[in-house]
Design a protein around this motif. Structure first.
Motif, PDB file in Angstrom:
ATOM      1  N   PHE A 267       1.119  -1.201  -0.417  1.00  0.00           N
ATOM      2  CA  PHE A 267       0.219  -0.066   0.116  1.00  0.00           C
ATOM      3  C   PHE A 267       0.886   1.108  -0.322  1.00  0.00           C
ATOM      4  O   PHE A 267       2.198   1.084   0.274  1.00  0.00           O
ATOM      5  N   SER A 268       0.435   1.991   0.181  1.00  0.00           N
ATOM      6  CA  SER A 268       0.801   3.820  -0.316  1.00  0.00           C
ATOM      7  C   SER A 268       0.301   4.863   0.223  1.00  0.00           C
ATOM      8  O   SER A 268      -1.388   4.905  -0.193  1.00  0.00           O
ATOM      9  N   GLY A 269       0.683   5.550   0.758  1.00  0.00           N
ATOM     10  CA  GLY A 269      -0.083   6.843   0.892  1.00  0.00           C
ATOM     11  C   GLY A 269       0.849   8.209   0.899  1.00  0.00           C
ATOM     12  O   GLY A 269       2.288   8.558   0.821  1.00  0.00           O
ATOM     13  N   TRP A 270      -0.441   9.299   0.885  1.00  0.00           N
ATOM     14  CA  TRP A 270       0.137  11.026   0.868  1.00  0.00           C
ATOM     15  C   TRP A 270       1.006  10.922   1.929  1.00  0.00           C
ATOM     16  O   TRP A 270       0.654  10.759   2.366  1.00  0.00           O
ATOM     17  N   VAL A 271       1.994  11.596   1.519  1.00  0.00           N
ATOM     18  CA  VAL A 271       2.751  12.277   3.253  1.00  0.00           C
ATOM     19  C   VAL A 271       2.887  14.373   2.540  1.00  0.00           C
ATOM     20  O   VAL A 271       3.283  14.286   1.558  1.00  0.00           O
ATOM     21  N   SER A 272       3.660  14.902   3.755  1.00  0.00           N
ATOM     22  CA  SER A 272       3.440  15.919   4.090  1.00  0.00           C
ATOM     23  C   SER A 272       5.203  16.375   4.209  1.00  0.00           C
ATOM     24  O   SER A 272       4.872  15.434   5.742  1.00  0.00           O
ATOM     25  N   THR A 273       6.353  16.033   3.946  1.00  0.00           N
ATOM     26  CA  THR A 273       7.688  16.425   4.150  1.00  0.00           C
ATOM     27  C   THR A 273       8.165  17.648   5.125  1.00  0.00           C
ATOM     28  O   THR A 273       7.542  18.304   4.549  1.00  0.00           O
ATOM     29  N   GLY A 274       9.730  17.366   5.225  1.00  0.00           N
ATOM     30  CA  GLY A 274       9.654  19.307   5.402  1.00  0.00           C
ATOM     31  C   GLY A 274       9.772  20.007   4.692  1.00  0.00           C
ATOM     32  O   GLY A 274      10.209  20.202   3.436  1.00  0.00           O
ATOM     33  N   ARG A 275       9.068  21.272   5.040  1.00  0.00           N
ATOM     34  CA  ARG A 275       9.182  22.252   3.991  1.00  0.00           C
ATOM     35  C   ARG A 275      10.853  23.312   4.068  1.00  0.00           C
ATOM     36  O   ARG A 275      11.771  22.431   4.931  1.00  0.00           O
ATOM     37  N   PRO A 276      11.075  24.050   3.189  1.00  0.00           N
ATOM     38  CA  PRO A 276      12.368  24.600   3.033  1.00  0.00           C
ATOM     39  C   PRO A 276      13.119  25.740   4.396  1.00  0.00           C
ATOM     40  O   PRO A 276      12.066  26.403   5.061  1.00  0.00           O
ATOM     41  N   GLY A 277      14.138  24.973   4.503  1.00  0.00           N
ATOM     42  CA  GLY A 277      15.108  25.656   6.227  1.00  0.00           C
ATOM     43  C   GLY A 277      14.860  23.918   6.806  1.00  0.00           C
ATOM     44  O   GLY A 277      14.804  24.237   7.804  1.00  0.00           O
ATOM     45  N   ARG A 278      13.561  22.977   7.128  1.00  0.00           N
ATOM     46  CA  ARG A 278      13.583  22.446   7.850  1.00  0.00           C
ATOM     47  C   ARG A 278      13.182  21.279   6.836  1.00  0.00           C
ATOM     48  O   ARG A 278      12.779  20.650   7.378  1.00  0.00           O
ATOM     49  N   ARG A 279      14.525  21.342   5.427  1.00  0.00           N
ATOM     50  CA  ARG A 279      13.659  19.772   4.829  1.00  0.00           C
ATOM     51  C   ARG A 279      14.059  18.112   5.904  1.00  0.00           C
ATOM     52  O   ARG A 279      14.662  18.466   6.648  1.00  0.00           O
ATOM     53  N   THR A 280      13.358  17.274   5.506  1.00  0.00           N
ATOM     54  CA  THR A 280      13.644  16.260   5.929  1.00  0.00           C
ATOM     55  C   THR A 280      15.002  15.122   5.187  1.00  0.00           C
ATOM     56  O   THR A 280      15.021  15.461   3.950  1.00  0.00           O
ATOM     57  N   PRO A 281      15.454  15.400   6.137  1.00  0.00           N
ATOM     58  CA  PRO A 281      16.632  14.584   5.545  1.00  0.00           C
ATOM     59  C   PRO A 281      16.651  13.581   4.795  1.00  0.00           C
ATOM     60  O   PRO A 281      16.292  12.395   5.374  1.00  0.00           O
ATOM     61  N   PRO A 282      17.017  13.050   3.753  1.00  0.00           N
ATOM     62  CA  PRO A 282      17.536  12.034   2.613  1.00  0.00           C
ATOM     63  C   PRO A 282      18.224  10.619   3.582  1.00  0.00           C
ATOM     64  O   PRO A 282      18.980  11.043   4.381  1.00  0.00           O
ATOM     65  N   GLY A 283      18.735   9.554   2.972  1.00  0.00           N
ATOM     66  CA  GLY A 283      19.078   8.925   4.231  1.00  0.00           C
ATOM     67  C   GLY A 283      18.583   6.992   4.322  1.00  0.00           C
ATOM     68  O   GLY A 283      17.427   6.856   3.900  1.00  0.00           O
ATOM     69  N   HIS A 284      19.613   6.709   5.152  1.00  0.00           N
ATOM     70  CA  HIS A 284      18.766   5.215   5.435  1.00  0.00           C
ATOM     71  C   HIS A 284      18.377   5.309   6.446  1.00  0.00           C
ATOM     72  O   HIS A 284      19.478   4.982   7.777  1.00  0.00           O
ATOM     73  N   TYR A 285      17.560   4.457   7.588  1.00  0.00           N
ATOM     74  CA  TYR A 285      16.483   4.507   9.011  1.00  0.00           C
ATOM     75  C   TYR A 285      16.057   3.404   9.553  1.00  0.00           C
ATOM     76  O   TYR A 285      16.222   2.522   8.200  1.00  0.00           O
ATOM     77  N   ARG A 286      16.066   3.240  10.707  1.00  0.00           N
ATOM     78  CA  ARG A 286      15.362   2.519  10.827  1.00  0.00           C
ATOM     79  C   ARG A 286      14.079   2.467  11.781  1.00  0.00           C
ATOM     80  O   ARG A 286      14.069   3.183  12.396  1.00  0.00           O
ATOM     81  N   VAL A 287      13.461   1.982  11.801  1.00  0.00           N
ATOM     82  CA  VAL A 287      12.127   2.544  13.008  1.00  0.00           C
ATOM     83  C   VAL A 287      12.144   1.866  13.872  1.00  0.00           C
ATOM     84  O   VAL A 287      12.620   1.276  14.284  1.00  0.00           O
ATOM     85  N   LEU A 288      12.417   3.021  15.658  1.00  0.00           N
ATOM     86  CA  LEU A 288      13.567   2.958  16.184  1.00  0.00           C
ATOM     87  C   LEU A 288      12.517   2.553  17.303  1.00  0.00           C
ATOM     88  O   LEU A 288      13.505   2.143  18.777  1.00  0.00           O
ATOM     89  N   GLU A 289      11.168   3.355  16.921  1.00  0.00           N
ATOM     90  CA  GLU A 289       9.933   3.110  18.007  1.00  0.00           C
ATOM     91  C   GLU A 289       8.690   3.923  18.058  1.00  0.00           C
ATOM     92  O   GLU A 289       8.860   3.932  16.761  1.00  0.00           O
ATOM     93  N   LYS A 290       8.011   2.738  18.116  1.00  0.00           N
ATOM     94  CA  LYS A 290       5.878   3.169  17.947  1.00  0.00           C
ATOM     95  C   LYS A 290       5.720   3.692  19.660  1.00  0.00           C
ATOM     96  O   LYS A 290       6.113   3.257  20.076  1.00  0.00           O
ATOM     97  N   GLU A 291       4.861   4.241  19.203  1.00  0.00           N
ATOM     98  CA  GLU A 291       4.196   5.523  20.378  1.00  0.00           C
ATOM     99  C   GLU A 291       2.168   5.521  19.354  1.00  0.00           C
ATOM    100  O   GLU A 291       2.504   6.658  18.708  1.00  0.00           O
ATOM    101  N   ARG A 292       1.172   5.285  19.870  1.00  0.00           N
ATOM    102  CA  ARG A 292       0.128   5.444  19.077  1.00  0.00           C
ATOM    103  C   ARG A 292      -0.189   6.900  19.791  1.00  0.00           C
ATOM    104  O   ARG A 292      -0.965   7.818  18.767  1.00  0.00           O
ATOM    105  N   TYR A 293      -0.011   7.416  21.009  1.00  0.00           N
ATOM    106  CA  TYR A 293       0.086   8.817  21.461  1.00  0.00           C
ATOM    107  C   TYR A 293       0.957   8.988  22.174  1.00  0.00           C
ATOM    108  O   TYR A 293       1.856   8.789  22.865  1.00  0.00           O
TER     109      TYR A 293
END
Length: 220
Positions: free
Chosen positions: A44-70
């Motif tokens: 599946f896929s979905g729309w997202v909104s990433t970092g605006r100019p000056g606050r850009r989301t950094p490209p790279g390879h990550y892993r999910v470190l933690e999950k939190e429902r609330y």
């Protein structure tokens, strides 16, 4: 015997790693979309909104470190935090995460990857701690896509209620913040309408007698 035990343990952890490696999240900054893959197949896929100019989301390879429902941010809005970021999948220790949020058709976040309502819940349920996340591409100024008006995207409180897709109402989603500008305008408009109704009633009361017509004047 000892060698057999070591090989068994090694095979077990290798199997766990292989099972985890079958899941992968890809965030395409250019298309402002995120994709969930399993065994190389798009689920599946979905729309997202990433970092605006000056606050850009950094490209790279990550892993999910933690999950939190609330989740309530301790960083945003600066300096004291308080923004609700439910269905949070933490990617770094310095504030980058995927979470439910306002998703316009352009990069608008402070660096996080905001997911729209419905997609955020699905991604949260599917992803596990350790799932690889690849962020790639170059964010555009905006993308040409329709925005759903009847799909709420902003978490309001930790009980799971949501606000509509209105950036002005983000203010009211922060604990301790005053009501949004839009709400204030509605209150002012309602007061004005009540005042107008009172003025109309007073005019009707003061002019309860019918105006005299020429024929009425002759009769008098």
């Amino acid at each position: 015997m000892k060698k057999w035990i070591v090989m068994t343990v090694f095979a077990f952890f290798l199997g766990v790693e292989s099972a985890e490696a079958r899941k992968q999240i890809v965030v395409d900054l250019s298309k402002q979309q995120a994709y969930a893959y399993e065994d190389g197949r798009l689920l599946f896929s979905g729309w997202v909104s990433t970092g605006r100019p000056g606050r850009r989301t950094p490209p790279g390879h990550y892993r999910v470190l933690e999950k939190e429902r609330y989740h309530v941010s301790s960083k945003y809005p600066e300096p004291h935090g308080g923004a609700v970021m439910n269905y949070m999948l933490r990617l770094t220790d310095y504030g980058i995460a995927m979470h439910l949020g306002y998703v316009p058709n352009y990069p608008a976040s402070h660096g996080c990857i905001r997911m729209e309502n419905g997609f955020a819940q699905k991604m949260y349920s599917w992803a596990t701690v350790g799932t690889p996340v690849i962020v790639r591409g170059t964010p555009p100024r905006s993308i040409d896509r329709p925005i759903s008006r009847n799909a709420p995207r902003v978490a309001r409180n930790v009980e799971g209620a949501y606000l509509g897709n209105d950036p002005l109402r983000l203010l009211s989603s922060v604990p301790g913040k005053p009501a949004s500008v839009k709400k204030k305008k509605k209150v002012a408009k309602a007061k004005k309408e009540r005042g107008n109704r009172r003025s109309t009633k007073e005019v009707i009361t003061d002019n309860s007698k019918k105006p005299m017509t020429p024929l009425g004047m002759l009769k008098g």
